[in-house]
Design a protein around this motif. Sequence first.
Motif, PDB file in Angstrom:
ATOM      1  N   LEU A  20      -9.366  -3.657  17.701  1.00  0.00           N
ATOM      2  CA  LEU A  20      -9.795  -3.590  16.299  1.00  0.00           C
ATOM      3  C   LEU A  20     -11.163  -4.231  16.109  1.00  0.00           C
ATOM      4  O   LEU A  20     -12.049  -3.658  15.465  1.00  0.00           O
ATOM      5  CB  LEU A  20      -8.757  -4.260  15.392  1.00  0.00           C
ATOM      6  N   GLY A  21     -11.347  -5.396  16.679  1.00  0.00           N
ATOM      7  CA  GLY A  21     -12.633  -6.080  16.576  1.00  0.00           C
ATOM      8  C   GLY A  21     -13.752  -5.301  17.243  1.00  0.00           C
ATOM      9  O   GLY A  21     -14.876  -5.252  16.728  1.00  0.00           O
ATOM     10  N   TRP A  22     -13.442  -4.668  18.373  1.00  0.00           N
ATOM     11  CA  TRP A  22     -14.456  -3.872  19.062  1.00  0.00           C
ATOM     12  C   TRP A  22     -14.917  -2.712  18.179  1.00  0.00           C
ATOM     13  O   TRP A  22     -16.120  -2.423  18.112  1.00  0.00           O
ATOM     14  CB  TRP A  22     -13.934  -3.327  20.399  1.00  0.00           C
ATOM     15  N   VAL A  23     -13.982  -2.050  17.501  1.00  0.00           N
ATOM     16  CA  VAL A  23     -14.340  -0.914  16.640  1.00  0.00           C
ATOM     17  C   VAL A  23     -15.354  -1.357  15.588  1.00  0.00           C
ATOM     18  O   VAL A  23     -16.377  -0.697  15.378  1.00  0.00           O
ATOM     19  CB  VAL A  23     -13.086  -0.297  15.982  1.00  0.00           C
ATOM     20  N   VAL A  24     -15.087  -2.480  14.935  1.00  0.00           N
ATOM     21  CA  VAL A  24     -15.995  -2.978  13.900  1.00  0.00           C
ATOM     22  C   VAL A  24     -17.341  -3.368  14.505  1.00  0.00           C
ATOM     23  O   VAL A  24     -18.395  -2.955  14.022  1.00  0.00           O
ATOM     24  CB  VAL A  24     -15.361  -4.166  13.146  1.00  0.00           C
ATOM     25  N   ALA A  50      -9.153  -2.788   8.774  1.00  0.00           N
ATOM     26  CA  ALA A  50      -8.162  -3.712   8.208  1.00  0.00           C
ATOM     27  C   ALA A  50      -7.041  -2.963   7.497  1.00  0.00           C
ATOM     28  O   ALA A  50      -5.859  -3.303   7.650  1.00  0.00           O
ATOM     29  CB  ALA A  50      -8.838  -4.687   7.254  1.00  0.00           C
ATOM     30  N   ASP A  51      -7.389  -1.925   6.737  1.00  0.00           N
ATOM     31  CA  ASP A  51      -6.370  -1.118   6.056  1.00  0.00           C
ATOM     32  C   ASP A  51      -5.434  -0.477   7.076  1.00  0.00           C
ATOM     33  O   ASP A  51      -4.216  -0.470   6.900  1.00  0.00           O
ATOM     34  CB  ASP A  51      -7.007  -0.038   5.190  1.00  0.00           C
ATOM     35  N   TYR A  52      -6.008   0.065   8.144  1.00  0.00           N
ATOM     36  CA  TYR A  52      -5.202   0.692   9.190  1.00  0.00           C
ATOM     37  C   TYR A  52      -4.281  -0.339   9.848  1.00  0.00           C
ATOM     38  O   TYR A  52      -3.090  -0.097  10.027  1.00  0.00           O
ATOM     39  CB  TYR A  52      -6.107   1.344  10.235  1.00  0.00           C
ATOM     40  N   ALA A  53      -4.828  -1.487  10.189  1.00  0.00           N
ATOM     41  CA  ALA A  53      -4.063  -2.506  10.906  1.00  0.00           C
ATOM     42  C   ALA A  53      -2.939  -3.096  10.068  1.00  0.00           C
ATOM     43  O   ALA A  53      -1.881  -3.450  10.606  1.00  0.00           O
ATOM     44  CB  ALA A  53      -5.001  -3.621  11.380  1.00  0.00           C
ATOM     45  N   SER A  54      -3.151  -3.182   8.767  1.00  0.00           N
ATOM     46  CA  SER A  54      -2.160  -3.851   7.924  1.00  0.00           C
ATOM     47  C   SER A  54      -1.091  -2.926   7.374  1.00  0.00           C
ATOM     48  O   SER A  54      -0.020  -3.387   6.978  1.00  0.00           O
ATOM     49  CB  SER A  54      -2.850  -4.573   6.762  1.00  0.00           C
TER      50      SER A  54
END
Length: 182
Positions: A20-24, A50-54
């Motif tokens: 997730l962090g890499w994508v951002v 963040a929306d996807y992850a949560s």
Amino acid sequence: MGDRSMETLAIRRLGRPGDLGWVVMAHGEIYAAEFGWNADFEALVARIVADYASDNDVAREAAWIAELDGRRVGCVFCVAADQTTAQLRILLVDPTARGHRLGARLVDECIAFARRARYERMKLWTNHPLVAASHIYRSRGFRLVEEEAHHSFGMDLIGQVYALDLRATVSTADSTTAERAR
């Protein structure tokens, strides 16, 4: 760069620590370097991630990471826009990995998932400088359905909405595969 025939390419589902962090980070760095876009774009990507992850519905939403020799070099997300429409989001291929057709492979993965999830349509929003991505979308049957000028990410841009009817057969290869599946 070496012999490209020896490079290992893989596309896998997003889900490893750091994905997730890499994508951002990758979006922020690459779009700033290639297009001069400011941190507002990175913030938009962070919100999408963040929306996807949560709150993602694993039956109807997915994301993929492309890897080259075990290194993250690309991504794409498929999220629900509504009950019948999937949205392709944040397609990216690192400049060091271009030329392997990873962008096309990521889009194909996203479309195939959306069809399996029984969406009727897929849409996406992009901007006019992203010519290579737009070429991939059009080659997969997406149609440009809307354009609108806007000022975002520190730039004057033309936003573009593309749409694809997932119920229609896109290519001969798809129809052959569909026929075999019956």
